[in-house]
Design an enzyme around this catalytic site. Sequence first.
Site, PDB file in Angstrom:
ATOM      1  N   ASP A  38      23.347 117.249  44.039  1.00 55.19           N
ATOM      2  CA  ASP A  38      23.551 115.813  43.841  1.00 55.19           C
ATOM      3  C   ASP A  38      23.702 115.165  45.210  1.00 55.19           C
ATOM      4  O   ASP A  38      24.065 115.836  46.196  1.00 55.19           O
ATOM      5  CB  ASP A  38      24.794 115.546  42.988  1.00 55.19           C
ATOM      6  CG  ASP A  38      24.829 114.110  42.476  1.00 55.19           C
ATOM      7  OD1 ASP A  38      23.754 113.469  42.483  1.00 55.19           O
ATOM      8  OD2 ASP A  38      25.903 113.624  42.089  1.00 55.19           O
ATOM      9  N   ASP A  87      53.574 158.987  52.982  1.00 59.31           N
ATOM     10  CA  ASP A  87      52.829 158.766  54.225  1.00 59.31           C
ATOM     11  C   ASP A  87      53.326 159.729  55.285  1.00 59.31           C
ATOM     12  O   ASP A  87      54.477 159.669  55.728  1.00 59.31           O
ATOM     13  CB  ASP A  87      53.019 157.320  54.696  1.00 59.31           C
ATOM     14  CG  ASP A  87      52.028 156.966  55.792  1.00 59.31           C
ATOM     15  OD1 ASP A  87      51.387 157.877  56.337  1.00 59.31           O
ATOM     16  OD2 ASP A  87      51.903 155.766  56.092  1.00 59.31           O
ATOM     17  N   ASP A 117       2.284  67.716  75.647  1.00 58.94           N
ATOM     18  CA  ASP A 117       2.882  66.737  74.734  1.00 58.94           C
ATOM     19  C   ASP A 117       4.008  65.963  75.399  1.00 58.94           C
ATOM     20  O   ASP A 117       4.822  65.327  74.721  1.00 58.94           O
ATOM     21  CB  ASP A 117       3.413  67.443  73.482  1.00 58.94           C
ATOM     22  CG  ASP A 117       4.442  68.505  73.814  1.00 58.94           C
ATOM     23  OD1 ASP A 117       4.732  68.710  75.018  1.00 58.94           O
ATOM     24  OD2 ASP A 117       4.955  69.170  72.878  1.00 58.94           O
ATOM     25  N   ASP A 138     -20.651 104.586  79.041  1.00 57.66           N
ATOM     26  CA  ASP A 138     -19.569 105.441  79.509  1.00 57.66           C
ATOM     27  C   ASP A 138     -20.133 106.448  80.497  1.00 57.66           C
ATOM     28  O   ASP A 138     -21.178 107.071  80.232  1.00 57.66           O
ATOM     29  CB  ASP A 138     -18.905 106.189  78.339  1.00 57.66           C
ATOM     30  CG  ASP A 138     -17.817 107.131  78.817  1.00 57.66           C
ATOM     31  OD1 ASP A 138     -16.739 106.632  79.166  1.00 57.66           O
ATOM     32  OD2 ASP A 138     -18.052 108.350  78.845  1.00 57.66           O
ATOM     33  N   ASP A 149     -15.823 102.960  82.042  1.00 58.12           N
ATOM     34  CA  ASP A 149     -16.434 102.180  80.963  1.00 58.12           C
ATOM     35  C   ASP A 149     -17.128 100.965  81.554  1.00 58.12           C
ATOM     36  O   ASP A 149     -16.561 100.253  82.399  1.00 58.12           O
ATOM     37  CB  ASP A 149     -15.376 101.725  79.953  1.00 58.12           C
ATOM     38  CG  ASP A 149     -14.806 102.891  79.171  1.00 58.12           C
ATOM     39  OD1 ASP A 149     -15.561 103.834  78.898  1.00 58.12           O
ATOM     40  OD2 ASP A 149     -13.607 102.864  78.844  1.00 58.12           O
TER      41      ASP A 149
END
Length: 1755
Positions: free
Chosen positions: A671, A461, A1685, A1346, A1428
Site C-alpha cells: 500500500d 556443569d 509608442d 555538408d 555546414d
Amino acid sequence: MESQQLSNYPHISHGSACASVTSKEVHTNQDPLDVSASKIQEYDKASTKANSQQTTTPASSAVPENPHHASPQPASVPPPQNGPYPQQCMMTQNQANPSGWSFYGHPSMIPYTPYQMSPMYFPPGPQSQFPQYPSSVGTPLSTPSPESGNTFTDSSSADSDMTSTKKYVRPPPMLTSPNDFPNWVKTYIKFLQNSNLGGIIPTVNGKPVRQITDDELTFLYNTFQIFAPSQFLPTWVKDILSVDYTDIMKILSKSIEKMQSDTQEANDIVTLANLQYNGSTPADAFETKVTNIIDRLNNNGIHINNKVACQLIMRGLSGEYKFLRYTRHRHLNMTVAELFLDIHAIYEEQQGSRNSKPNYRRNPSDEKNDSRSYTNTTKPKVIARNPQKTNNSKSKTARAHNVSTSNNSPSTDNDSISKSTTEPIQLNNKHDLHLGQKLTESTVNHTNHSDDELPGHLLLDSGASRTLIRSAHHIHSASSNPDINVVDAQKRNIPINAIGDLQFHFQDNTKTSIKVLHTPNIAYDLLSLNELAAVDITACFTKNVLERSDGTVLAPIVKYGDFYWVSKKYLLPSNISVPTINNVHTSESTRKYPYPFIHRMLAHANAQTIRYSLKNNTITYFNESDVDWSSAIDYQCPDCLIGKSTKHRHIKGSRLKYQNSYEPFQYLHTDIFGPVHNLPKSAPSYFISFTDETTKFRWVYPLHDRREDSILDVFTTILAFIKNQFQASVLVIQMDRGSEYTNRTLHKFLEKNGITPCYTTTADSRAHGVAERLNRTLLDDCRTQLQCSGLPNHLWFSAIEFSTIVRNSLASPKSKKSARQHAGLAGLDISTLLPFGQPVIVNDHNPNSKIHPRGIPGYALHPSRNSYGYIIYLPSLKKTVDTTNYVILQGKESRLDQFNYDALTFDEDLNRLTASYHSFIASNEIQQSNDLNIESDHDFQSDIELHPEQLRNVLSKAVSPTDSTPPSTHTEDSKRVSKTNIRAPREVDPNISESNILPSKKRSSTPQISDIESTGSGGMHRLDVPLLAPMSQSNTHESSHASKSKDFRHSDSYSDNETNHTNVPISSTGGTNNKTVPQTSEQETEKRIIHRSPSIDTSSSESNSLHHVVPIKTSDTCPKENTEESIIADLPLPDLPPEPPTELSDSFKELPPINSHQTNSSLGGIGDSNAYTTINSKKRSLEDNETEIKVSRDTWNTKNMRSLEPPRSKKRIHLIAAVKAVKSIKPIRTTLRYDEAITYNKDIKEKEKYIQAYHKEVNQLLKMKTWDTDRYYDRKEIDPKRVINSMFIFNRKRDGTHKARFVARGDIQHPDTYDPGMQSNTVHHYALMTSLSLALDNNYYITQLDISSAYLYADIKEELYIRPPPHLGMNDKLIRLKKSLYGLKQSGANWYETIKSYLIKQCGMEEVRGWSCVFKNSQVTICLFVDDMILFSKDLNANKKIITTLKKQYDTKIINLGESDNEIQYDILGLEIKYQRGKYMKLGMENSLTEKIPKLNVPLNPKGRKLSAPGQPGLYIDQQELELEEDDYKMKVHEMQKLIGLASYVGYKFRFDLLYYINTLAQHILFPSKQVLDMTYELIQFIWNTRDKQLIWHKSKPVKPTNKLVVISDASYGNQPYYKSQIGNIYLLNGKVIGGKSTKASLTCTSTTEAEIHAISESVPLLNNLSHLVQELNKKPITKGLLTDSKSTISIIISNNEEKFRNRFFGTKAMRLRDEVSGNHLHVCYIETKKNIADVMTKPLPIKTFKLLTNKWIH
C-alpha cells in the site's frame, strides 16, 4: 525422425551400426572401470536428443548416404585419396579383413577417411562373434533394460566375451561437438560392453583386462571413425591420432582417467557438503580430512574460499561444537585455520575433563579486529561439560549465558524419577518425563522457569567453578557480597545479587550445603561439580547418579539432549522473599531498566509486545527479568497519547484464509501512503510498504511521487531483494485499485515476472487490512517519535524506518516469534540501538581548520541499512551522515515542554546498555578511525530552512544594532557544550511548511506615494519612496509614510551597522517635481534610494502638432514619399477596432506603478539575463552591497537547547544588480565517452553502431593524414606543454545516425601552443534569417551542403603532439599532429581561413564586410557555419557550379539540393524549415524539442491544463535570502543552466515571444529558489505545450521594388530591481520578423521617455548593420523605419530645442540619437501601444494581450 531416416535408406534391411538410436541404451553387469564406469550417466535422453536433432540431408544425417552400398564389390570402391589421417598410414587389406569376418572386414566396407561416407555393415554370419543389429525399428530388444544394469563386462579372455553374445546391440550416437566428447565416450564404452568387448576397455590403471585381438582392433578403429567424425574431435584426441591414427585404446584410457578425476571431484564436493563432526573422532583427523578435500578441489580448479569452507564445516558441527555456528557466523573474515583452532580447543578441553586434567579453551569470540560483541542466540555451549570424574578439576569462574538464549520447546508439566533407578535415564524429549514415575516438582519452587530446556532441574556443569541459581526461594543465609566477579564463557560480567547457601536433602535422608550465588541473568540454574566434589559428592556418568565416595547413591542424573541434569526436588526452600533477596545487593550493574526507557528505546511499542519479544529472545542482550515492569501496567506515555490518538481500531480477520497456505515471501501486501504536505522538495512525500503474509516481515521505501516509473523501481528492488536474500519467488501481490497499481506498465511488469496481482474489490478497504494496519501503525509510531524527539517534520520517513526496524524484531502475541525469526534472521541486538532523536556529538573528520572544534551536534535517527554505522541528522550541516564516530550526550534536564520527564532520565541506563558499544567507539578513537562520515541515502531529508524568526534572533545576538564594528565571531570551543536533553529544540521547525522552507511568496510592501499634488508652478510632485534593501530578512518591509513627513529611516538587517537615511526634500520650479533624496555617506551609496526624476516638460510641444512621421532628409536610394502608412504596411501587427485616441498627461504616465516593488523582480521585472555561472568558488564576490552573513557559532543553548548551531550553509543574497553578463550557459551534454558508448554499453545494437562509427572515424583520420605516421615519439622526449590529450566522443544525430569524433582536449591546452588573436567565425543568426527572408521574397533556390571532417583540411602550424587512439595500444607513445584536429583552440580559425581563401580564390566569392562567414558573388550567397553551407541563388545551376568547385578540394555532401517546386523541408542549424518557393516559409523546432525536453527530467504534464501564456503579470519573485548547502546549491544552479540554456537556444532561434521570460529567469540562475525553479518549469512546460508553433513568413508583395527594414522598440520604465528598466526590440524585414532582443537597461533611467530613448538607441546600431547586409545581398533600395509608442521620445528626436535636455547625461544620449536618425535616414513613426508587438519583450502580459500581439507572426 528415425522412420524418416530409414525410409531414405531402404538398403538398411538387416540393421546397421549407423542406425539411428531412439531408445535407451542397454548395459551389461560388469564394470572393469571400477570408479569411472560406475559413474557414467545413462545413455537416455541425451543420446535420443542428439540423434533426433540430425537432419536427413546427406551431409548431416545420422545415416550418411553411401552410394556404393547397393553392390559392395571390392573393385568398385576406390581407396580414399584424402582425409585427416595420413594416406600412407591407412590399414592394409589384410589388416582390415581378418579371416572369419569377411563381410565386415571387406575392403569395400572400410570407412572412407575423412568420413566422406559412412560404411553400411552387413550382418555377419552366424559364426561371427560380433553382434547383429535390429532388422527394423520396431523390433524389440532382447537385452535387459537400462535400469537393470549400468556396468561393463569383466572378462579375462576373448572366449569369455563370446559366451554371452547378444543378438541385437544399439550403436552410440554420432558425435556432433567437441564439447560433447566426454559424454559420447561414455556411451561408446557402453556400446563396446554391449558388444562383448568389455575386457579390452582400459581399467583405472590404464591397462585392459585382456589383450585385444586384431579383429577387435579393426572393429574398434572402424566404429570409432564412424561415430566420431574428425571435425568434432577435441584437440587432445586429434593430437593422439596424429601420432598413431589407430591408437584408439590410448584415447579410451585418457578418457577414463578424466572421468575418474571428475568423479573424485564430485565425491569430494558431496563429502564436503555433508560433513559431520561431534567430537567422537580426533579433531586432528577431522581437520586432515577436510583440508585434504579442499586442497584437492583447489588443485583441480574448483576454488573453495574461506567463507564457504567455514560455512560448510560449521553446518556439520553438532554436540558441544554446535555453538560455534552462532559465535562465528558474523565473523566475515574468518579462516578455516581459525575455526579449527576453536574445534581443537573444545576437543582438548573435552578430553582433558574426561582425564581429570585442567582444561582450557580459547574463547572463539575473542577476535582481534572484532569491534562488536555478539550474543549467543542458542542453548549454552560450555556449561554442560559432564566428565565421568571431576573431583580433581580446577576451579574456574562460572561460564554461563545470558537469558538471551533462544528456546522454542514446549514446557514440561512435571518430572518423575524412581528412587530405585540406577540405570541411566535417557530422555529424548521433554515429554519422556511422563514415564509413570511420580516425582513432581517441589511446591517450594515458586519461581516457575517454564522456558527452561528442562524445567525443574539443575544443570550439572563441570566447567563452572561456582553454583549459580536464579530462584531466590532456595537460598539460605543470603548476604551482600559486591566484590564477587563472575564472568560467562564470553568473558562478560554476570551481575550477582547475593551469596548464600544451597541446601540439599537427598534420598538417603542426608543433608548437604554448598555455597550458591544468586543472579537472574543466566539461562539455566548451574550446579558446579567442583563445589559438589568439595563436599564429597561426585557424579557417576556410568550409572547416571550422584554418589558419595563410599558408593552411596544420593540422586539420579537425567540425561536430556547433550547435557545432564539433577532435579530441584532435592533442594530445601528458604523463607526469604524475592524483594528481600533483590535488595540484598543493589548496585548500578544490577539495577533493572525502567520500563519507560525500554518503551522509548523500542519505538514506543506496547508492554505486551515487548515482553513477548524479550521472552522469546527476539530482542537480545538482556532478558525479561532485566526490566522493571512494575510501572508497565498503569504507565501512560504522553507521546503515545498524542501520536497514537485514534477513534477506533481496524476490523480484524478480513483477509482470505487461503493466503495462510503460502510459503514465506510468496504472498505480499502493499500500500502507498501520502502525500505529506509542506515538506522540502528533497524530502519524500510518500512511502510504499510491503508486508509478507507468512512471516509478517515489513519493508518501507520512500517515494517523492506516485509516477509509474517510481513505483516500478520499487517493485523491481524488492523482488530482487527477496530473490537474492531469501531465495524465494513472489507469487502474489495484494494491492488496492489505485492508479499507481492498475497502470499498464506495472501490470506488464508483473505479468513478465509471473506474479499474480490481487486487487481489492471496489470500496472494500477491509480486504486490504494487513497493509492498511501497517501504515496506520507506522504513522502512529512516526507521529510519536517526532513528538517525543522534537525533530523537524521533514525527517518523518526516518521515524518510519526506525519503527520498521523495531517492529520487525518484536514478537507477535499469536506466533510468539518476531518477523525476523520467521524469516530466519538473528534477533535485534538492542545494544546497537539508540532512541530516536537521541542527541549525539559526531566527529568532524574534515574541520575548517586545525583549531576548529571536532564535534558536530546531531540527533540519532536509525541504524544504517548499508553499514555498521548509524544514521545521524546534523542540523548545522542540513544533512544526514552514516557514521560510527559519535558520542552520546548526557543530560539531566527536562525533556519535554508539556510533560515532566525529570523522573525518566535514562542516561545511566543508556550507558549500561551501550557499554560494549562505547568500548568499540573508544578503541576506534584510539586507532584514529578513518570513517569519513559518509553521506547516507537519506540526504533527501536534508533540505530544511531555519525559521526566519529564529535567524532574526540569532542576528540580533550576533550583530549589535548600534555598534559600527563587525560582529565578533564565537567559535564552538568558546563555550563548553552543555548537557543536553533527548528532545531537539522546538525552534528547529515547529510547524514545517513550504512557506518557511522557501522564500516567502508574500510580496514586500510597495513604495507608497505620500502625496501627489499639482502645483501652480507647473505640477510639482512630492514623492516619498522608502529605501528598500536589496534583500530583506523578513517577509515584509516596514515603512511608514506620513503625508507631510519628510524624514525617512530604514534599517538594513543585513548590514554590519545600522544606516540612517534622511530624505532631503528638493524642490524645483518650472515644471519639475519635488522629491526627497537620501543623505548617505560614500559607504552607503550602494544602498541609495533611486527616486523618480521629473518628467520631461512637454507643455510647449503639446501646443505644436506632434507628427507621427518624422520628416528627415532622404538620399537617392530612398523613395521620396515615406509615410507612416508605407512603413507600417505589411507588418504583422494586431487588428484592433478603431478607438478614439486617449491622451494621458506625461506627468501621469511617469508615475511609478503602484504594485511594482522596486527591489523585487516579477515576470515583469526579473531582470537581466546576465548571470554568473562559475559556482566552484567557495565565496562569490558580488557587486554593490552583497554581504555574507557571518553569524556567531554559539551553539546549543544551555536551557533546553533553544537554538541550533548556526548553519554552515552559505547564505546567498539575491542581488540581481550585481550580475553583469552571462559568462556561459552550460549546454546539455549529448555526447558519450568511449566507455559509455562501447566499453560498458549494454545495448548491443547501439554498441555495434558506435563501433562502426569509431572505425569510420579512424579511417577518415588516416585518410586525411591527420598525424605523422612515420614516427612515434617517446613521451619523455617531448615538452609536456606541447602534448594535447585526446579522446573519442560519440553521439546519435537527429537523423538517427551514430557518429564518432576524435577530438583534442583544447580546454586544457597550454596558451603557448596557439595564437589567441585568431578567431573561429560562424555565420550570425541575424545574417541567416536575413538571407532566408530575402530568399523567400526573391524566389531563391536554397541548397544545403555538408563538408565531412572539415577541420582536417586545415594544416596546423604549431608543433603539437597527441596520444594515439586507443585501438593502437601505444599509451606510452606520442604522434605529431599535421592537421587541425577537432577541439584545438586554433582549429576553428585555421579552417575558417582555409575555406575563406578557397571560396574567394577558387569560387569567385567575396565576404560581406562586417558579416563574417557570409560570402556572395553576383549570383550566389553562401552562409557558412563551420562545415555546414547554405547556398542561395535564383539560378540552381549557379549553386551546382559552386558545388562542383567545392568537390574538387573537399568531401562535399549535398544534404538538400532544393530543386523541387513543392514544399521542401530543411534542418538548418537547428531550425526545422518548411519552404515553398514564392509562397511561404515556416520555421520551427518541434522534432528537436520533442526529443530534448523529456531528457531534462522536468515534471511535464502532458494531459493537464495547458498554459496559455508563459507568465502572468503581477507575479513577483521573492528576494528572501536563500540558504542551501553547497552541493544542493550547485545541483540546482546546474539544473537552471540546463533549462535556461535550452530555452535561450529556442528563444533566440525563432521564439522571440519568450525572450522576456527567458531573460528574466536567466538573471536568477545563481538564485535557484523554489519559486524560481517552479517558474522555470512553467516556462519549459509552455515551450513543451507550444512546441508545434512556428514562425510564419509569407512572400511580401511590395508596391515598389524596395526592401523595408523596420525595428519596433519598447521599454518598461523602472520595473526591474533597483529601478532599472526593461527594453525590447523586434526587427522585421519586408514584414517578416527576423529577430528580437529583450534585456535590462544597463543604466538607470529617470523617466519613461528616457527609458524609451535608451531602447531606441540600443536598436539603431544593429538596424544599420542589417541595412548594410540587405543592401549587399540584394541591390534594391531600402527603407529603414523605427517605430515606438512614446510620443515624447519622437518629440525630442525631431526637436531642435536643447533646453529640453535637463542634464548632460540625458542631453548627450538624446543628441546622439538625433544624429543617428538623421545620419542613417531613419523614419521614426508612432505606433499605438495596443499594436506594439515589442511590448511582449518588456513585461508579462495578460493572456488575451499576449495572444493578440503574437498570433500574427507565430502560431
